[in-house]
Design a protein around this motif. Structure first.
Motif, PDB file in Angstrom:
ATOM      1  N   PHE B   8      -3.609  -1.512   3.567  1.00 17.28           N
ATOM      2  CA  PHE B   8      -2.578  -2.419   2.623  1.00 17.28           C
ATOM      3  C   PHE B   8      -2.291  -3.620   3.690  1.00 17.28           C
ATOM      4  O   PHE B   8      -2.413  -3.420   4.926  1.00 17.28           O
ATOM      5  CB  PHE B   8      -1.231  -1.777   2.486  1.00 17.28           C
ATOM      6  CG  PHE B   8      -1.674  -0.627   1.395  1.00 17.28           C
ATOM      7  CD1 PHE B   8      -1.664  -0.729   0.308  1.00 17.28           C
ATOM      8  CD2 PHE B   8      -1.831   0.594   1.815  1.00 17.28           C
ATOM      9  CE1 PHE B   8      -1.865   0.048  -0.949  1.00 17.28           C
ATOM     10  CE2 PHE B   8      -2.265   1.416   0.857  1.00 17.28           C
ATOM     11  CZ  PHE B   8      -2.223   1.394  -0.327  1.00 17.28           C
ATOM     12  N   ALA B   9      -2.112  -4.761   2.951  1.00 20.91           N
ATOM     13  CA  ALA B   9      -1.503  -6.076   3.472  1.00 20.91           C
ATOM     14  C   ALA B   9      -2.559  -6.088   5.002  1.00 20.91           C
ATOM     15  O   ALA B   9      -3.748  -6.432   4.825  1.00 20.91           O
ATOM     16  CB  ALA B   9      -0.196  -5.641   3.985  1.00 20.91           C
ATOM     17  N   SER B  10      -1.860  -6.460   5.959  1.00 23.22           N
ATOM     18  CA  SER B  10      -2.811  -6.922   7.401  1.00 23.22           C
ATOM     19  C   SER B  10      -3.942  -6.078   7.779  1.00 23.22           C
ATOM     20  O   SER B  10      -4.770  -6.350   8.083  1.00 23.22           O
ATOM     21  CB  SER B  10      -1.658  -7.346   8.651  1.00 23.22           C
ATOM     22  OG  SER B  10      -1.129  -6.145   8.880  1.00 23.22           O
ATOM     23  N   ARG B  12      -5.609  -4.277   5.471  1.00 25.13           N
ATOM     24  CA  ARG B  12      -6.852  -4.710   4.581  1.00 25.13           C
ATOM     25  C   ARG B  12      -7.465  -5.910   5.193  1.00 25.13           C
ATOM     26  O   ARG B  12      -8.750  -5.953   5.168  1.00 25.13           O
ATOM     27  CB  ARG B  12      -6.180  -4.873   3.165  1.00 25.13           C
ATOM     28  CG  ARG B  12      -7.530  -4.956   2.219  1.00 25.13           C
ATOM     29  CD  ARG B  12      -6.806  -5.173   0.947  1.00 25.13           C
ATOM     30  NE  ARG B  12      -6.259  -6.399   0.943  1.00 25.13           N
ATOM     31  CZ  ARG B  12      -4.752  -6.380   0.551  1.00 25.13           C
ATOM     32  NH1 ARG B  12      -4.304  -5.130   0.208  1.00 25.13           N
ATOM     33  NH2 ARG B  12      -3.938  -7.481   0.601  1.00 25.13           N
ATOM     34  N   VAL B  45      -3.522  -3.663  14.645  1.00 26.88           N
ATOM     35  CA  VAL B  45      -2.569  -3.440  13.539  1.00 26.88           C
ATOM     36  C   VAL B  45      -2.541  -1.977  13.363  1.00 26.88           C
ATOM     37  O   VAL B  45      -1.353  -1.408  13.083  1.00 26.88           O
ATOM     38  CB  VAL B  45      -3.514  -3.952  12.059  1.00 26.88           C
ATOM     39  CG1 VAL B  45      -2.638  -3.458  10.982  1.00 26.88           C
ATOM     40  CG2 VAL B  45      -3.719  -5.222  12.109  1.00 26.88           C
ATOM     41  N   LEU B  74       0.077   1.569   6.782  1.00 30.54           N
ATOM     42  CA  LEU B  74       0.941   1.001   6.369  1.00 30.54           C
ATOM     43  C   LEU B  74       1.312   0.237   7.356  1.00 30.54           C
ATOM     44  O   LEU B  74       1.964   0.680   8.271  1.00 30.54           O
ATOM     45  CB  LEU B  74       2.205   1.671   5.766  1.00 30.54           C
ATOM     46  CG  LEU B  74       1.911   2.667   4.696  1.00 30.54           C
ATOM     47  CD1 LEU B  74       3.132   3.560   4.168  1.00 30.54           C
ATOM     48  CD2 LEU B  74       1.159   2.253   3.386  1.00 30.54           C
ATOM     49  N   PRO B  75       1.070  -1.008   7.467  1.00 28.40           N
ATOM     50  CA  PRO B  75       1.492  -2.086   8.593  1.00 28.40           C
ATOM     51  C   PRO B  75       3.088  -2.189   8.575  1.00 28.40           C
ATOM     52  O   PRO B  75       3.618  -1.627   7.629  1.00 28.40           O
ATOM     53  CB  PRO B  75       0.920  -3.508   8.302  1.00 28.40           C
ATOM     54  CG  PRO B  75      -0.181  -2.963   7.310  1.00 28.40           C
ATOM     55  CD  PRO B  75       0.122  -1.915   6.696  1.00 28.40           C
ATOM     56  N   PRO B  76       3.646  -2.827   9.772  1.00 30.46           N
ATOM     57  CA  PRO B  76       5.091  -2.655   9.730  1.00 30.46           C
ATOM     58  C   PRO B  76       5.646  -3.650   8.112  1.00 30.46           C
ATOM     59  O   PRO B  76       5.026  -4.461   7.829  1.00 30.46           O
ATOM     60  CB  PRO B  76       5.317  -3.722  10.782  1.00 30.46           C
ATOM     61  CG  PRO B  76       4.240  -3.528  11.596  1.00 30.46           C
ATOM     62  CD  PRO B  76       3.063  -2.910  10.882  1.00 30.46           C
ATOM     63  N   PHE B  77       6.560  -2.969   7.824  1.00 32.07           N
ATOM     64  CA  PHE B  77       7.165  -3.396   6.277  1.00 32.07           C
ATOM     65  C   PHE B  77       7.856  -5.030   6.915  1.00 32.07           C
ATOM     66  O   PHE B  77       8.674  -5.251   7.847  1.00 32.07           O
ATOM     67  CB  PHE B  77       8.066  -2.571   5.779  1.00 32.07           C
ATOM     68  CG  PHE B  77       7.767  -1.420   5.519  1.00 32.07           C
ATOM     69  CD1 PHE B  77       6.488  -1.075   5.447  1.00 32.07           C
ATOM     70  CD2 PHE B  77       8.739  -0.135   5.434  1.00 32.07           C
ATOM     71  CE1 PHE B  77       5.868   0.293   5.384  1.00 32.07           C
ATOM     72  CE2 PHE B  77       8.159   1.081   5.492  1.00 32.07           C
ATOM     73  CZ  PHE B  77       6.834   1.350   5.299  1.00 32.07           C
TER      74      PHE B  77
END
Lengths: 152, 80
Positions: B8-10, B12, B45, B74-77
């Motif tokens: 997810f996010a960074s 990915r 990451v 899950l990177p930091p929210f």
């Protein structure tokens, strides 16, 4: 036993609504939805997309949520309601997708008979949402560079 | 047994793919394999990410992945 209005409302189950979604957020509509007769105070927080970060101009911004985001924000809203027994209602809605400068990304509303409980619970709610809901933010700066906020 | 890693996010962005399959036995092996496959950016990451193992938050340390079918990175929210 005689109970004052305040004491009685404390034991009423608070109403809780929460969501994560792509729909545009209208803070006034969220506030209207949670207002009720016993509430003498409502504290509303709106998280708004700003046009700068780290001293640079932000041109584009995107939020992404994990599929569990809606469940997690609902759990947090219920936990805040449980941990602040004076609150009458808790609402928390986070928008995801592409947002423009000035758009509302987060609306958090708490109501209670008196203001102190609403101020405290609303701050707690926002802090827990920021710490605990799996949502990420990508910022594009006007020089073309981009970053995922809080991530290397 | 193989499992599916979802980014997810960074994560990915660093991996270059939204998900992939691999066979590893533990969280440490997973992190080593993914870092070797995708390089320093994903490694950094991963060093700050949390993992969901079949939807459950992984405890710190080198957990076994026996029986786990899906790992979410899950990177930091950064909501709010």
């Amino acid at each position: 036993m005689h109970m004052t209005t305040d004491a009685a409302t404390r034991h009423v189950v608070a109403t809780v609504e929460a969501s994560v979604g792509a729909r545009e957020l209208d803070p006034a509509a969220v506030l209207e939805a949670v207002q009720g007769g016993a509430a003498g105070a409502a504290v509303l927080f709106a998280g708004i997309v700003r046009d700068h970060d780290h001293g640079r101009r932000v041109s584009d911004l995107e939020y992404e949520a994990h599929p569990s985001g809606g469940d997690v924000i609902g759990r947090i809203a219920r936990a805040v309601s449980a941990d602040h027994p004076d609150v009458l209602s808790v609402a928390a809605h986070h928008r995801v997708g592409s947002l423009a400068i000035g758009d509302v990304a987060l609306v958090a509303v708490v109501t209670s008979p008196h203001r102190r409980a609403s101020f405290e619970a609303c701050e707690d709610l926002v802090e827990r949402i920021k710490a605990g809901v799996p949502i990420w933010k990508r910022q594009v700066f006007d020089d073309g560079t981009e970053e995922w906020v809080n991530s290397p | 047994m193989s499992l599916v890693v979802r980014y997810f996010a960074s994560a990915r962005a660093a991996a270059g793919v939204p998900e992939e399959e691999l066979s590893v036995g533990s969280v440490t092996e997973l992190v080593e394999a993914l870092s070797a496959r995708h390089g320093d950016r994903l490694a950094s990451v991963l060093s700050v990410s949390s993992l969901l193992l079949d939807g459950q938050v992984a405890r710190a340390g080198n957990g076994s992945l026996a029986g786990v079918r899906q790992v979410d990175v899950l990177p930091p929210f950064a909501g709010g």
